[in-house]
Design a protein around this motif. Structure first.
Motif, mmCIF file in Angstrom:
data_model
loop_
_atom_site.group_PDB
_atom_site.id
_atom_site.type_symbol
_atom_site.label_atom_id
_atom_site.label_comp_id
_atom_site.label_asym_id
_atom_site.label_seq_id
_atom_site.Cartn_x
_atom_site.Cartn_y
_atom_site.Cartn_z
ATOM 1 N N LYS A 48 43.617 28.618 39.911
ATOM 2 C CA LYS A 48 42.868 29.492 40.754
ATOM 3 C C LYS A 48 43.575 30.783 41.464
ATOM 4 N N ASN A 49 44.844 30.380 42.005
ATOM 5 C CA ASN A 49 45.567 31.324 42.756
ATOM 6 C C ASN A 49 46.216 32.468 41.814
ATOM 7 N N ALA A 50 46.570 31.821 40.560
ATOM 8 C CA ALA A 50 47.045 32.843 39.524
ATOM 9 C C ALA A 50 45.859 33.892 38.920
ATOM 10 N N THR A 51 44.766 33.172 38.831
ATOM 11 C CA THR A 51 43.475 34.051 38.373
ATOM 12 C C THR A 51 43.287 35.388 39.453
ATOM 13 N N GLU A 52 43.202 34.780 40.812
ATOM 14 C CA GLU A 52 43.074 35.837 42.023
ATOM 15 C C GLU A 52 44.294 36.754 42.111
ATOM 16 N N GLY A 53 45.473 36.068 41.722
ATOM 17 C CA GLY A 53 46.397 37.269 41.647
ATOM 18 C C GLY A 53 46.647 38.421 40.628
ATOM 19 N N VAL A 54 46.042 37.837 39.491
ATOM 20 C CA VAL A 54 45.993 38.693 38.497
ATOM 21 C C VAL A 54 45.003 39.738 38.560
ATOM 22 N N MET A 55 43.773 39.233 39.321
ATOM 23 C CA MET A 55 42.689 40.091 39.469
ATOM 24 C C MET A 55 43.110 41.246 40.607
ATOM 25 N N ALA A 56 44.134 40.700 41.591
ATOM 26 C CA ALA A 56 44.490 41.885 42.342
ATOM 27 C C ALA A 56 45.284 42.666 42.085
ATOM 28 N N ILE A 57 46.139 42.572 40.974
ATOM 29 C CA ILE A 57 46.956 43.321 40.213
ATOM 30 C C ILE A 57 45.967 44.293 39.620
ATOM 31 N N LEU A 58 45.152 43.576 38.876
ATOM 32 C CA LEU A 58 44.328 44.677 37.980
ATOM 33 C C LEU A 58 43.573 45.512 38.880
ATOM 34 N N GLU A 59 43.102 45.234 40.051
ATOM 35 C CA GLU A 59 42.404 45.881 40.801
ATOM 36 C C GLU A 59 43.074 47.024 41.420
#
Length: 83
Positions: A48-59
């Motif tokens: 979950k943390n990795a998914t959120e981290g990747v999404m933050a970078i993409l944003e």
């Protein structure tokens, strides 16, 4: 496993495995699917943390074409004189 490095690695590959995806929900699901398949040893909280981290970078990189900013135009009409 260093989660920060994993997040950066997945974000750098996003154009390949999320090609043509502009929908954030589909992108989040794709990232979660990739993590489950390729990094099955991660516990659910880390995934979950990795998914959120990747999404933050993409944003931050404007991957989805439009900067996501809730309420960005809320005060747009303030200061306009009414005739």
């Amino acid at each position: 496993m260093d989660l920060r490095l994993l997040i950066e690695e997945i974000a750098s590959q996003a154009e390949e495995f999320l090609a043509g995806t502009s929908d954030r929900a589909k992108a989040r699901a794709g990232i979660a699917e990739l993590l489950a398949a390729d990094y099955s040893g991660l516990d659910p909280a880390s995934r979950k943390n990795a998914t959120e981290g990747v999404m933050a970078i993409l944003e931050d990189e404007d991957f989805f074409g439009v900067q996501f900013a809730s309420g960005a135009f809320d005060d747009e009409s303030e200061g306009e004189d009414e005739a």
